[in-house]
Design an enzyme around this catalytic site. Structure first.
Site, PDB file in Angstrom:
ATOM      1  N   SER A 151       0.845  -1.193   0.000  1.00 30.85           N
ATOM      2  CA  SER A 151       0.000   0.000   0.000  1.00 30.85           C
ATOM      3  C   SER A 151       0.883   1.247   0.000  1.00 30.85           C
ATOM      4  O   SER A 151       1.691   1.418  -0.905  1.00 30.85           O
ATOM      5  CB  SER A 151      -0.972  -0.048   1.184  1.00 30.85           C
ATOM      6  OG  SER A 151      -1.996   0.908   1.037  1.00 30.85           O
ATOM      7  N   GLU A 173      -9.350  -5.187  -4.015  1.00 34.58           N
ATOM      8  CA  GLU A 173      -8.707  -4.272  -3.078  1.00 34.58           C
ATOM      9  C   GLU A 173      -9.713  -3.411  -2.311  1.00 34.58           C
ATOM     10  O   GLU A 173      -9.669  -3.300  -1.088  1.00 34.58           O
ATOM     11  CB  GLU A 173      -7.741  -3.344  -3.835  1.00 34.58           C
ATOM     12  CG  GLU A 173      -6.597  -4.038  -4.538  1.00 34.58           C
ATOM     13  CD  GLU A 173      -5.352  -4.176  -3.690  1.00 34.58           C
ATOM     14  OE1 GLU A 173      -5.411  -3.848  -2.488  1.00 34.58           O
ATOM     15  OE2 GLU A 173      -4.328  -4.601  -4.240  1.00 34.58           O
ATOM     16  N   HIS A 194      -7.933  -5.530   0.091  1.00 35.47           N
ATOM     17  CA  HIS A 194      -6.699  -4.813   0.393  1.00 35.47           C
ATOM     18  C   HIS A 194      -6.108  -5.308   1.713  1.00 35.47           C
ATOM     19  O   HIS A 194      -6.831  -5.577   2.679  1.00 35.47           O
ATOM     20  CB  HIS A 194      -6.986  -3.315   0.482  1.00 35.47           C
ATOM     21  CG  HIS A 194      -5.769  -2.468   0.588  1.00 35.47           C
ATOM     22  ND1 HIS A 194      -4.828  -2.390  -0.407  1.00 35.47           N
ATOM     23  CD2 HIS A 194      -5.328  -1.644   1.585  1.00 35.47           C
ATOM     24  CE1 HIS A 194      -3.860  -1.560  -0.048  1.00 35.47           C
ATOM     25  NE2 HIS A 194      -4.144  -1.105   1.161  1.00 35.47           N
TER      26      HIS A 194
END
Length: 513
Positions: A194, A322, A416
């Site tokens: 990320s 995600e 995610h």
């Protein structure tokens, strides 16, 4: 001189460039925590580039993680730091090593955490690196860097991208010191997820980071980078929250927790700035790396396409679903209506709303929203980074995680941050509690977790993760599921929609304040 190892003691001592540190033997590894790689960035060093740590006499106990940088924990569903020490010595590293033997020359992996550029710290139990170090027989380093206003807000008189400069300083510390811990400074792999993956991508483009690592792994690369003009405007809005100018002189005397509160207040007001800040508003984080022309001269995509990191082998990948993590944390999983889907499609889809509706004719409003949000924030920036690297003469291996998180009957999908517990094997920590519902991992999850570690550590050791390099003819990627396979990139429809799109720095839409 470096004390040779392994030292015959349950508390081994290693001498670094600034002084000796004492670690602990834990589960067959030697672990050192909280070693400073820079001076505390407070007082006259506030908002400055990191400064070399001051040497110390005697032996410093390296038993506890250093204090986290100031944290913006105002994100629904996030778990705050556990019991961690207080203090301002934020810039520290931690080392897991099979043995602090200078003759070992083991590969080194350096982890950079994510957290929307506004939270995260290396002492999080989610980043316990013991399994990676043990399974791969290598050295793992984790590091702290400044986040939020301390690390990324545009402040006049301060360098941009201070959080990235912290990472460069930590990597320089690795070059200078890791041999004493049994690592090979010529075999360093930097990896992150990320905002950590955005940091890895940035490091590939930062001239002063050149030569500090040999390989890189970027997991779910965010496509949001700010132009200098946008960052300046957001910085002015930050300072206005506390009635000050966005200058070092005005802000250096403000307590860090007050700056965190100013950032939280501004985040809540971001929708009202849509006419000026455009796509930056929908990320709901007012922080990102700034393409300032100095620390970060151009975006990572442009830098890689020009060959800036052609000698660095790369793994890049993303998770299939995600965005579902964020809709779940907002309590909206499966509940996105036409109005919200249309707004996201108009704002973020290349070719406009009609392009996605035509390409996915049977998709519901909810599914269209999840698809375009996933594509523009993570999936397509990640894929484009691989393609830019190829264009610049580099080699990239691409993966997609499609295995669904077991919580909520699989409704989260491959969301995610699911790759974090799978990689580290930390299934009972942080967001993994949401993804795994606190349950013990299944044999399937444990097998996939082992696969992650074996591929990542093999890449750190040899440059080959065990699947073919990506090319623009076959487009083969590693699909990570219950039965991992190598197949053409699964999101071909999205890939075609975004073909030719440039992830440029987000602009300021209007005259600067």
């Amino acid at each position: 001189m470096t004390i040779p190892g392994p030292v015959e003691s349950v508390e081994p001592v290693v001498r670094t460039a600034c002084g000796a540190v004492r670690g602990r033997t834990e589960d067959g590894l030697t672990v050192f925590r909280g070693i400073p790689f820079a001076q505390p960035p407070v007082g006259e060093a506030r908002f400055a580039a990191p400064r070399r740590p001051r040497p110390w006499d005697g032996v410093r106990d390296a038993y506890a993680f250093g204090p986290p940088p100031p944290q913006d924990l105002g994100v629904a569903g996030t778990v705050g730091p556990p019991d961690v020490p207080e203090g301002d010595d934020w810039l520290t590293v931690n080392v897991w090593t099979p043995a602090p033997d200078p003759a070992a020359h083991r590969p080194v992996m350096v982890w950079i955490y994510g957290g929307a550029y506004k939270l995260g710290h290396s002492g999080s139990p989610a980043y316990d690196a013991r399994r990676i170090a043990a399974d791969g027989d290598l050295v793992v380093v984790t590091l702290n860097y400044r986040v939020g206003m301390e690390g990324f807000a545009h402040i006049e008189g301060a360098p941009a991208n201070r959080g990235l400069l912290d990472q460069v300083a930590a990597l320089a510390w690795v070059q200078d010191n890791i041999a004493a811990f049994g690592g090979d400074p010529d075999q360093v792999t930097v990896f992150g997820e990320s905002a950590g993956a955005g940091s890895v991508a940035s490091l590939l483009a930062i001239p002063r980071a050149a030569g500090l690592f040999r390989r890189a792994i970027a997991q779910s690369v965010p496509g949001t980078f700010f132009s200098d003009e946008l960052a300046r405007d957001i910085g002015a809005a930050f300072a206005a929250e506390i009635g000050l100018r966005p200058t070092v002189a005005d802000l250096s005397g403000v307590a860090p927790d007050q700056l965190v509160k100013a950032g939280q207040a501004l985040t809540a007001k971001m929708p009202g700035h849509a006419a000026r800040w455009g796509q930056a508003v929908s990320t709901m984080t007012p922080y990102a790396p700034v393409v300032d022309g100095e620390v970060l001269p151009v975006t990572p995509w442009r830098a890689l396409a020009s060959g800036a990191a052609r000698d660095v082998a790369l793994i890049v990948g993303h998770n299939r679903d995600e965005n579902r993590l964020f809709t779940a944390m907002a309590g909206k999983l499966g509940q996105i209506d036409e109005a919200r889907a249309s707004a996201s499609l108009r704002r973020n889809a290349p070719g406009g709303e009609a392009a996605y509706r035509t390409a996915f004719p049977d998709a519901s409003a909810n599914d269209l929203y999840e698809r375009v949000q996933t594509d523009w924030v993570f999936a397509m920036p990640t894929l484009h980074l691989a393609e830019a690297h190829l264009a610049g003469g580099g080699r990239a291996h691409v993966y997609e995680l499609t295995w669904p998180a077991p919580a909520q009957g699989g409704a989260l999908g491959a969301c995610h941050a699911l790759d974090i517990p799978l990689l580290f094997g930390t299934f009972q920590e942080s967001l993994a509690l949401l993804q795994f519902a606190g349950a013990e991992p299944s044999e399937e999850a444990l097998a996939l977790s082992a696969r992650f570690r074996s591929s990542w550590t093999a890449f750190a050791r040899t440059g080959d993760p065990g699947w073919p390099a990506y090319d623009t003819e076959r487009r083969l990627v590693q699909v990570l599921d219950a039965e991992p396979t190598v197949a053409p990139y699964p999101e071909e429809t999205s890939r075609r929609l975004w073909e030719g799109y440039e992830f440029a720095p987000l602009p300021l839409l209007g005259p600067q304040a």
